[in-house]
Scaffold this motif. Structure first.
Motif, PDB file in Angstrom:
ATOM      1  N   PHE A   8       0.828  -1.208   0.000  1.00 15.63           N
ATOM      2  CA  PHE A   8       0.000   0.000   0.000  1.00 15.63           C
ATOM      3  C   PHE A   8       0.857   1.250   0.000  1.00 15.63           C
ATOM      4  O   PHE A   8       1.925   1.279   0.597  1.00 15.63           O
ATOM      5  CB  PHE A   8      -0.864   0.065   1.266  1.00 15.63           C
ATOM      6  CG  PHE A   8      -1.907  -0.992   1.367  1.00 15.63           C
ATOM      7  CD1 PHE A   8      -3.075  -0.888   0.650  1.00 15.63           C
ATOM      8  CD2 PHE A   8      -1.734  -2.086   2.194  1.00 15.63           C
ATOM      9  CE1 PHE A   8      -4.055  -1.853   0.755  1.00 15.63           C
ATOM     10  CE2 PHE A   8      -2.698  -3.059   2.310  1.00 15.63           C
ATOM     11  CZ  PHE A   8      -3.866  -2.943   1.581  1.00 15.63           C
ATOM     12  N   ASP A   9       0.326   2.302  -0.612  1.00  9.43           N
ATOM     13  CA  ASP A   9       0.868   3.655  -0.467  1.00  9.43           C
ATOM     14  C   ASP A   9      -0.310   4.494   0.005  1.00  9.43           C
ATOM     15  O   ASP A   9      -1.172   4.892  -0.786  1.00  9.43           O
ATOM     16  CB  ASP A   9       1.404   4.165  -1.795  1.00  9.43           C
ATOM     17  CG  ASP A   9       1.984   5.557  -1.697  1.00  9.43           C
ATOM     18  OD1 ASP A   9       1.588   6.318  -0.781  1.00  9.43           O
ATOM     19  OD2 ASP A   9       2.827   5.892  -2.538  1.00  9.43           O
ATOM     20  N   TYR A  10      -0.375   4.711   1.311  1.00  5.49           N
ATOM     21  CA  TYR A  10      -1.528   5.399   1.898  1.00  5.49           C
ATOM     22  C   TYR A  10      -1.637   6.848   1.436  1.00  5.49           C
ATOM     23  O   TYR A  10      -2.741   7.348   1.222  1.00  5.49           O
ATOM     24  CB  TYR A  10      -1.464   5.332   3.425  1.00  5.49           C
ATOM     25  CG  TYR A  10      -1.729   3.938   3.949  1.00  5.49           C
ATOM     26  CD1 TYR A  10      -3.026   3.466   4.095  1.00  5.49           C
ATOM     27  CD2 TYR A  10      -0.672   3.092   4.269  1.00  5.49           C
ATOM     28  CE1 TYR A  10      -3.274   2.195   4.566  1.00  5.49           C
ATOM     29  CE2 TYR A  10      -0.915   1.804   4.737  1.00  5.49           C
ATOM     30  CZ  TYR A  10      -2.207   1.368   4.886  1.00  5.49           C
ATOM     31  OH  TYR A  10      -2.448   0.097   5.340  1.00  5.49           O
ATOM     32  N   ASP A  11      -0.511   7.533   1.276  1.00  2.00           N
ATOM     33  CA  ASP A  11      -0.548   8.935   0.849  1.00  2.00           C
ATOM     34  C   ASP A  11      -1.182   9.093  -0.528  1.00  2.00           C
ATOM     35  O   ASP A  11      -1.933  10.039  -0.772  1.00  2.00           O
ATOM     36  CB  ASP A  11       0.860   9.541   0.832  1.00  2.00           C
ATOM     37  CG  ASP A  11       1.432   9.715   2.228  1.00  2.00           C
ATOM     38  OD1 ASP A  11       0.636   9.806   3.195  1.00  2.00           O
ATOM     39  OD2 ASP A  11       2.673   9.748   2.349  1.00  2.00           O
ATOM     40  N   ASP A  12      -0.869   8.170  -1.440  1.00  4.22           N
ATOM     41  CA  ASP A  12      -1.408   8.241  -2.801  1.00  4.22           C
ATOM     42  C   ASP A  12      -2.661   7.393  -2.990  1.00  4.22           C
ATOM     43  O   ASP A  12      -3.174   7.288  -4.102  1.00  4.22           O
ATOM     44  CB  ASP A  12      -0.344   7.806  -3.817  1.00  4.22           C
ATOM     45  CG  ASP A  12       0.788   8.795  -3.929  1.00  4.22           C
ATOM     46  OD1 ASP A  12       0.534  10.007  -3.713  1.00  4.22           O
ATOM     47  OD2 ASP A  12       1.920   8.382  -4.224  1.00  4.22           O
ATOM     48  N   ARG A  13      -3.120   6.755  -1.925  1.00  5.69           N
ATOM     49  CA  ARG A  13      -4.299   5.876  -1.979  1.00  5.69           C
ATOM     50  C   ARG A  13      -4.151   4.863  -3.115  1.00  5.69           C
ATOM     51  O   ARG A  13      -4.987   4.769  -4.011  1.00  5.69           O
ATOM     52  CB  ARG A  13      -5.575   6.689  -2.113  1.00  5.69           C
ATOM     53  CG  ARG A  13      -5.813   7.525  -0.876  1.00  5.69           C
ATOM     54  CD  ARG A  13      -7.124   8.216  -0.909  1.00  5.69           C
ATOM     55  NE  ARG A  13      -7.106   9.242  -1.950  1.00  5.69           N
ATOM     56  CZ  ARG A  13      -8.140   9.996  -2.256  1.00  5.69           C
ATOM     57  NH1 ARG A  13      -9.256   9.855  -1.595  1.00  5.69           N
ATOM     58  NH2 ARG A  13      -8.048  10.890  -3.201  1.00  5.69           N
ATOM     59  N   GLN A  17     -10.210 -11.550  -5.856  1.00  4.71           N
ATOM     60  CA  GLN A  17     -11.308 -10.838  -5.207  1.00  4.71           C
ATOM     61  C   GLN A  17     -10.880  -9.532  -4.545  1.00  4.71           C
ATOM     62  O   GLN A  17     -11.677  -8.914  -3.839  1.00  4.71           O
ATOM     63  CB  GLN A  17     -11.940 -11.732  -4.149  1.00  4.71           C
ATOM     64  CG  GLN A  17     -12.544 -12.986  -4.700  1.00  4.71           C
ATOM     65  CD  GLN A  17     -12.979 -13.937  -3.596  1.00  4.71           C
ATOM     66  OE1 GLN A  17     -13.006 -13.587  -2.411  1.00  4.71           O
ATOM     67  NE2 GLN A  17     -13.315 -15.154  -3.970  1.00  4.71           N
ATOM     68  N   LEU A  18      -9.647  -9.105  -4.768  1.00  8.02           N
ATOM     69  CA  LEU A  18      -9.130  -7.914  -4.101  1.00  8.02           C
ATOM     70  C   LEU A  18     -10.010  -6.697  -4.348  1.00  8.02           C
ATOM     71  O   LEU A  18     -10.382  -6.402  -5.481  1.00  8.02           O
ATOM     72  CB  LEU A  18      -7.709  -7.619  -4.594  1.00  8.02           C
ATOM     73  CG  LEU A  18      -7.077  -6.350  -4.023  1.00  8.02           C
ATOM     74  CD1 LEU A  18      -6.817  -6.516  -2.535  1.00  8.02           C
ATOM     75  CD2 LEU A  18      -5.800  -6.025  -4.761  1.00  8.02           C
ATOM     76  N   SER A  19     -10.351  -6.014  -3.278  1.00  3.79           N
ATOM     77  CA  SER A  19     -11.066  -4.745  -3.393  1.00  3.79           C
ATOM     78  C   SER A  19     -10.387  -3.745  -2.461  1.00  3.79           C
ATOM     79  O   SER A  19      -9.761  -4.120  -1.470  1.00  3.79           O
ATOM     80  CB  SER A  19     -12.541  -4.898  -3.033  1.00  3.79           C
ATOM     81  OG  SER A  19     -12.687  -5.275  -1.689  1.00  3.79           O
ATOM     82  N   VAL A  20     -10.482  -2.491  -2.811  1.00  3.99           N
ATOM     83  CA  VAL A  20      -9.862  -1.419  -2.024  1.00  3.99           C
ATOM     84  C   VAL A  20     -10.922  -0.361  -1.729  1.00  3.99           C
ATOM     85  O   VAL A  20     -11.975  -0.333  -2.358  1.00  3.99           O
ATOM     86  CB  VAL A  20      -8.661  -0.792  -2.778  1.00  3.99           C
ATOM     87  CG1 VAL A  20      -7.553  -1.815  -2.964  1.00  3.99           C
ATOM     88  CG2 VAL A  20      -9.083  -0.205  -4.107  1.00  3.99           C
ATOM     89  N   PRO A  21     -10.660   0.520  -0.782  1.00  2.00           N
ATOM     90  CA  PRO A  21     -11.637   1.560  -0.479  1.00  2.00           C
ATOM     91  C   PRO A  21     -11.934   2.460  -1.676  1.00  2.00           C
ATOM     92  O   PRO A  21     -11.084   2.630  -2.562  1.00  2.00           O
ATOM     93  CB  PRO A  21     -10.947   2.367   0.634  1.00  2.00           C
ATOM     94  CG  PRO A  21      -9.961   1.427   1.238  1.00  2.00           C
ATOM     95  CD  PRO A  21      -9.493   0.571   0.108  1.00  2.00           C
ATOM     96  N   ARG A  22     -13.109   3.039  -1.687  1.00  2.00           N
ATOM     97  CA  ARG A  22     -13.499   3.975  -2.734  1.00  2.00           C
ATOM     98  C   ARG A  22     -12.469   5.106  -2.807  1.00  2.00           C
ATOM     99  O   ARG A  22     -12.018   5.617  -1.795  1.00  2.00           O
ATOM    100  CB  ARG A  22     -14.868   4.557  -2.442  1.00  2.00           C
ATOM    101  CG  ARG A  22     -15.360   5.481  -3.543  1.00  2.00           C
ATOM    102  CD  ARG A  22     -16.743   5.921  -3.281  1.00  2.00           C
ATOM    103  NE  ARG A  22     -17.576   4.720  -3.298  1.00  2.00           N
ATOM    104  CZ  ARG A  22     -18.845   4.690  -2.937  1.00  2.00           C
ATOM    105  NH1 ARG A  22     -19.437   5.776  -2.526  1.00  2.00           N
ATOM    106  NH2 ARG A  22     -19.528   3.578  -2.978  1.00  2.00           N
ATOM    107  N   GLY A  23     -12.082   5.455  -4.017  1.00  2.00           N
ATOM    108  CA  GLY A  23     -11.099   6.500  -4.223  1.00  2.00           C
ATOM    109  C   GLY A  23      -9.670   5.990  -4.334  1.00  2.00           C
ATOM    110  O   GLY A  23      -8.769   6.739  -4.660  1.00  2.00           O
ATOM    111  N   TRP A  24      -9.467   4.711  -4.052  1.00  2.00           N
ATOM    112  CA  TRP A  24      -8.148   4.102  -4.171  1.00  2.00           C
ATOM    113  C   TRP A  24      -7.979   3.514  -5.570  1.00  2.00           C
ATOM    114  O   TRP A  24      -8.960   3.198  -6.241  1.00  2.00           O
ATOM    115  CB  TRP A  24      -7.963   2.993  -3.153  1.00  2.00           C
ATOM    116  CG  TRP A  24      -7.635   3.458  -1.778  1.00  2.00           C
ATOM    117  CD1 TRP A  24      -8.389   4.302  -1.007  1.00  2.00           C
ATOM    118  CD2 TRP A  24      -6.494   3.122  -1.023  1.00  2.00           C
ATOM    119  NE1 TRP A  24      -7.775   4.493   0.203  1.00  2.00           N
ATOM    120  CE2 TRP A  24      -6.596   3.775   0.220  1.00  2.00           C
ATOM    121  CE3 TRP A  24      -5.384   2.320  -1.259  1.00  2.00           C
ATOM    122  CZ2 TRP A  24      -5.637   3.653   1.211  1.00  2.00           C
ATOM    123  CZ3 TRP A  24      -4.437   2.200  -0.266  1.00  2.00           C
ATOM    124  CH2 TRP A  24      -4.566   2.866   0.945  1.00  2.00           C
TER     125      TRP A  24
END
Length: 67
Positions: free
Chosen positions: A21-26, A51-58
């Protein structure tokens, strides 16, 4: 033989990919198994890779072998 397992709780299937993950760049990056020394990397089995999913906006960057 590499005995790495999926990082998802309760899953004991063999790992086939590593996600970071790169949290700063989502941003989540998904690629072949990494070196195994990064505490911020998560190994995933085939099922959890698909099945990988990420938060909206990522954004998910998938290595061409996982497209």
């Amino acid at each position: 033989m590499d005995d790495r397992r999926c990082s998802k709780v309760g899953c004991q299937r063999p790992a086939v990919s590593t996600m970071t993950f790169d949290y700063d760049d989502r941003l989540a990056a998904l690629g072949p198994l990494g070196g195994g020394n990064d505490p911020h990397a998560h190994d995933l089995c085939h099922s959890h890779t698909d099945q990988l999913s990420v938060p909206r906006g990522w954004t998910v960057l998938r290595h061409e072998s996982f497209r």
